[in-house]
Motif scaffolding. Structure first.
Motif, PDB file in Angstrom:
ATOM      1  N   VAL A  49     -11.116  -3.077  34.100  1.00  0.00           N
ATOM      2  CA  VAL A  49     -11.984  -1.898  34.149  1.00  0.00           C
ATOM      3  C   VAL A  49     -13.224  -2.117  33.281  1.00  0.00           C
ATOM      4  N   LEU A  50     -14.255  -1.332  33.560  1.00  0.00           N
ATOM      5  CA  LEU A  50     -15.552  -1.577  32.947  1.00  0.00           C
ATOM      6  C   LEU A  50     -15.800  -0.857  31.628  1.00  0.00           C
ATOM      7  N   ASN A  51     -14.930   0.072  31.256  1.00  0.00           N
ATOM      8  CA  ASN A  51     -15.199   0.758  29.996  1.00  0.00           C
ATOM      9  C   ASN A  51     -13.905   1.137  29.281  1.00  0.00           C
ATOM     10  N   GLU A  52     -14.028   1.237  27.989  1.00  0.00           N
ATOM     11  CA  GLU A  52     -12.879   1.533  27.137  1.00  0.00           C
ATOM     12  C   GLU A  52     -12.318   2.928  27.396  1.00  0.00           C
ATOM     13  N   GLU A  53     -13.185   3.883  27.703  1.00  0.00           N
ATOM     14  CA  GLU A  53     -12.733   5.256  27.945  1.00  0.00           C
ATOM     15  C   GLU A  53     -11.721   5.313  29.090  1.00  0.00           C
ATOM     16  N   TYR A  54     -12.041   4.673  30.196  1.00  0.00           N
ATOM     17  CA  TYR A  54     -11.149   4.673  31.356  1.00  0.00           C
ATOM     18  C   TYR A  54      -9.858   3.910  31.042  1.00  0.00           C
ATOM     19  N   ALA A  55      -9.964   2.772  30.380  1.00  0.00           N
ATOM     20  CA  ALA A  55      -8.777   1.998  30.005  1.00  0.00           C
ATOM     21  C   ALA A  55      -7.872   2.808  29.077  1.00  0.00           C
ATOM     22  N   THR A  56      -8.460   3.523  28.143  1.00  0.00           N
ATOM     23  CA  THR A  56      -7.686   4.349  27.221  1.00  0.00           C
ATOM     24  C   THR A  56      -6.985   5.479  27.952  1.00  0.00           C
ATOM     25  N   TYR A  57      -7.666   6.074  28.909  1.00  0.00           N
ATOM     26  CA  TYR A  57      -7.047   7.139  29.702  1.00  0.00           C
ATOM     27  C   TYR A  57      -5.795   6.609  30.407  1.00  0.00           C
ATOM     28  N   ILE A  58      -5.910   5.480  31.073  1.00  0.00           N
ATOM     29  CA  ILE A  58      -4.762   4.911  31.784  1.00  0.00           C
ATOM     30  C   ILE A  58      -3.638   4.561  30.817  1.00  0.00           C
ATOM     31  N   ALA A  59      -3.982   3.888  29.717  1.00  0.00           N
ATOM     32  CA  ALA A  59      -2.961   3.465  28.747  1.00  0.00           C
ATOM     33  C   ALA A  59      -2.252   4.656  28.121  1.00  0.00           C
ATOM     34  N   SER A  60      -3.000   5.697  27.798  1.00  0.00           N
ATOM     35  CA  SER A  60      -2.409   6.828  27.073  1.00  0.00           C
ATOM     36  C   SER A  60      -1.738   7.851  27.988  1.00  0.00           C
ATOM     37  N   LYS A  61      -2.228   7.997  29.204  1.00  0.00           N
ATOM     38  CA  LYS A  61      -1.693   9.024  30.114  1.00  0.00           C
ATOM     39  C   LYS A  61      -0.709   8.470  31.136  1.00  0.00           C
ATOM     40  N   TRP A  62      -0.928   7.256  31.613  1.00  0.00           N
ATOM     41  CA  TRP A  62      -0.066   6.704  32.657  1.00  0.00           C
ATOM     42  C   TRP A  62       0.999   5.762  32.097  1.00  0.00           C
ATOM     43  N   ASN A  63       0.561   4.767  31.300  1.00  0.00           N
ATOM     44  CA  ASN A  63       1.524   3.792  30.787  1.00  0.00           C
ATOM     45  C   ASN A  63       2.581   4.433  29.896  1.00  0.00           C
ATOM     46  N   THR A  64       2.203   5.434  29.131  1.00  0.00           N
ATOM     47  CA  THR A  64       3.160   6.047  28.198  1.00  0.00           C
ATOM     48  C   THR A  64       4.201   6.911  28.898  1.00  0.00           C
ATOM     49  N   THR A  65       4.011   7.181  30.176  1.00  0.00           N
ATOM     50  CA  THR A  65       4.992   7.974  30.934  1.00  0.00           C
ATOM     51  C   THR A  65       5.743   7.125  31.961  1.00  0.00           C
ATOM     52  N   ASP A  66       5.534   5.813  31.912  1.00  0.00           N
ATOM     53  CA  ASP A  66       6.074   4.901  32.919  1.00  0.00           C
ATOM     54  C   ASP A  66       7.134   3.986  32.319  1.00  0.00           C
ATOM     55  N   ALA A  67       8.365   4.079  32.838  1.00  0.00           N
ATOM     56  CA  ALA A  67       9.453   3.236  32.343  1.00  0.00           C
ATOM     57  C   ALA A  67       9.122   1.756  32.510  1.00  0.00           C
ATOM     58  N   ALA A  68       8.481   1.383  33.622  1.00  0.00           N
ATOM     59  CA  ALA A  68       8.146  -0.024  33.864  1.00  0.00           C
ATOM     60  C   ALA A  68       7.154  -0.557  32.826  1.00  0.00           C
ATOM     61  N   SER A  69       6.394   0.344  32.195  1.00  0.00           N
ATOM     62  CA  SER A  69       5.448  -0.049  31.139  1.00  0.00           C
ATOM     63  C   SER A  69       6.084  -0.012  29.761  1.00  0.00           C
ATOM     64  N   GLY A  70       7.363   0.383  29.701  1.00  0.00           N
ATOM     65  CA  GLY A  70       8.040   0.494  28.410  1.00  0.00           C
ATOM     66  C   GLY A  70       7.591   1.704  27.621  1.00  0.00           C
ATOM     67  N   TYR A  71       6.992   2.673  28.311  1.00  0.00           N
ATOM     68  CA  TYR A  71       6.473   3.904  27.690  1.00  0.00           C
ATOM     69  C   TYR A  71       5.454   3.605  26.595  1.00  0.00           C
ATOM     70  N   VAL A  72       4.726   2.509  26.781  1.00  0.00           N
ATOM     71  CA  VAL A  72       3.662   2.144  25.845  1.00  0.00           C
ATOM     72  C   VAL A  72       2.485   1.617  26.647  1.00  0.00           C
ATOM     73  N   GLY A  73       1.289   1.904  26.163  1.00  0.00           N
ATOM     74  CA  GLY A  73       0.078   1.392  26.796  1.00  0.00           C
ATOM     75  C   GLY A  73      -0.798   0.713  25.760  1.00  0.00           C
ATOM     76  N   TYR A  74      -1.282  -0.439  26.117  1.00  0.00           N
ATOM     77  CA  TYR A  74      -2.197  -1.197  25.265  1.00  0.00           C
ATOM     78  C   TYR A  74      -3.544  -1.269  25.967  1.00  0.00           C
ATOM     79  N   VAL A  75      -4.613  -1.145  25.206  1.00  0.00           N
ATOM     80  CA  VAL A  75      -5.953  -1.356  25.740  1.00  0.00           C
ATOM     81  C   VAL A  75      -6.428  -2.702  25.210  1.00  0.00           C
ATOM     82  N   LEU A  76      -6.788  -3.569  26.142  1.00  0.00           N
ATOM     83  CA  LEU A  76      -7.264  -4.906  25.798  1.00  0.00           C
ATOM     84  C   LEU A  76      -8.738  -5.025  26.157  1.00  0.00           C
ATOM     85  N   ARG A  77      -9.462  -5.801  25.356  1.00  0.00           N
ATOM     86  CA  ARG A  77     -10.882  -6.066  25.613  1.00  0.00           C
ATOM     87  C   ARG A  77     -11.057  -7.578  25.711  1.00  0.00           C
ATOM     88  N   PHE A  78     -11.920  -7.994  26.630  1.00  0.00           N
ATOM     89  CA  PHE A  78     -12.135  -9.427  26.827  1.00  0.00           C
ATOM     90  C   PHE A  78     -13.483  -9.631  27.485  1.00  0.00           C
TER      91      PHE A  78
END
Length: 129
Positions: A49-78
């Motif tokens: 994704v192109l910006n930190e805001e969108y990545a943070t939204y996905i990590a905090s709202k989707w990954n944290t509610t997903d068993a397959a994600s281990g209920y954790v979301g990380y935002v990576l920059r590269f």
């Protein structure tokens, strides 16, 4: 240990972000934070994704509610070589900040070869009790 990315390289690179769950984070860590793991069967596209805001939204709202994600979301920059990314379109998939590249899974090895430096951990989000 994660080394910080030198942002002075940004004039020759595009800075991107990737929200990931625990399994993908562990595989990236195993690579020494040098590349993204191959996509799993049924995952035909890699979505940086192109910006930190969108990545943070996905990590905090989707990954944290997903068993397959281990209920954790990380935002990576590269950083990725800008000339490599000219071969891909930017897709708007929702709000004005929901911008991402769609990299076919079979292109991921070439994508990884065009990374500049290491993948950096920006933030960690965990499920709230």
């Amino acid at each position: 240990m994660i080394r910080r990315y030198n942002l002075k390289m940004a004039n020759e690179a595009i800075i991107l972000f990737r929200p990931v769950g625990q399994k993908e984070f562990d595989l990236i860590a195993e690579s020494g934070f040098r590349h993204f793991p191959p996509r799993l069967e049924g995952q035909p596209i890699f979505y940086p994704v192109l910006n930190e805001e969108y990545a943070t939204y996905i990590a905090s709202k989707w990954n944290t509610t997903d068993a397959a994600s281990g209920y954790v979301g990380y935002v990576l920059r590269f950083a990725v070589r800008a000339d490599y990314l000219t071969g891909f379109e930017i897709h708007k998939v929702g709000s004005a900040t929901a911008l991402e590249y769609w990299i076919p899974a079979d292109e991921l090895p070439q994508f990884n070869q065009n990374l500049i430096g290491e993948i950096e951990l920006v933030s960690t989000h965990r499920a709230q009790p």
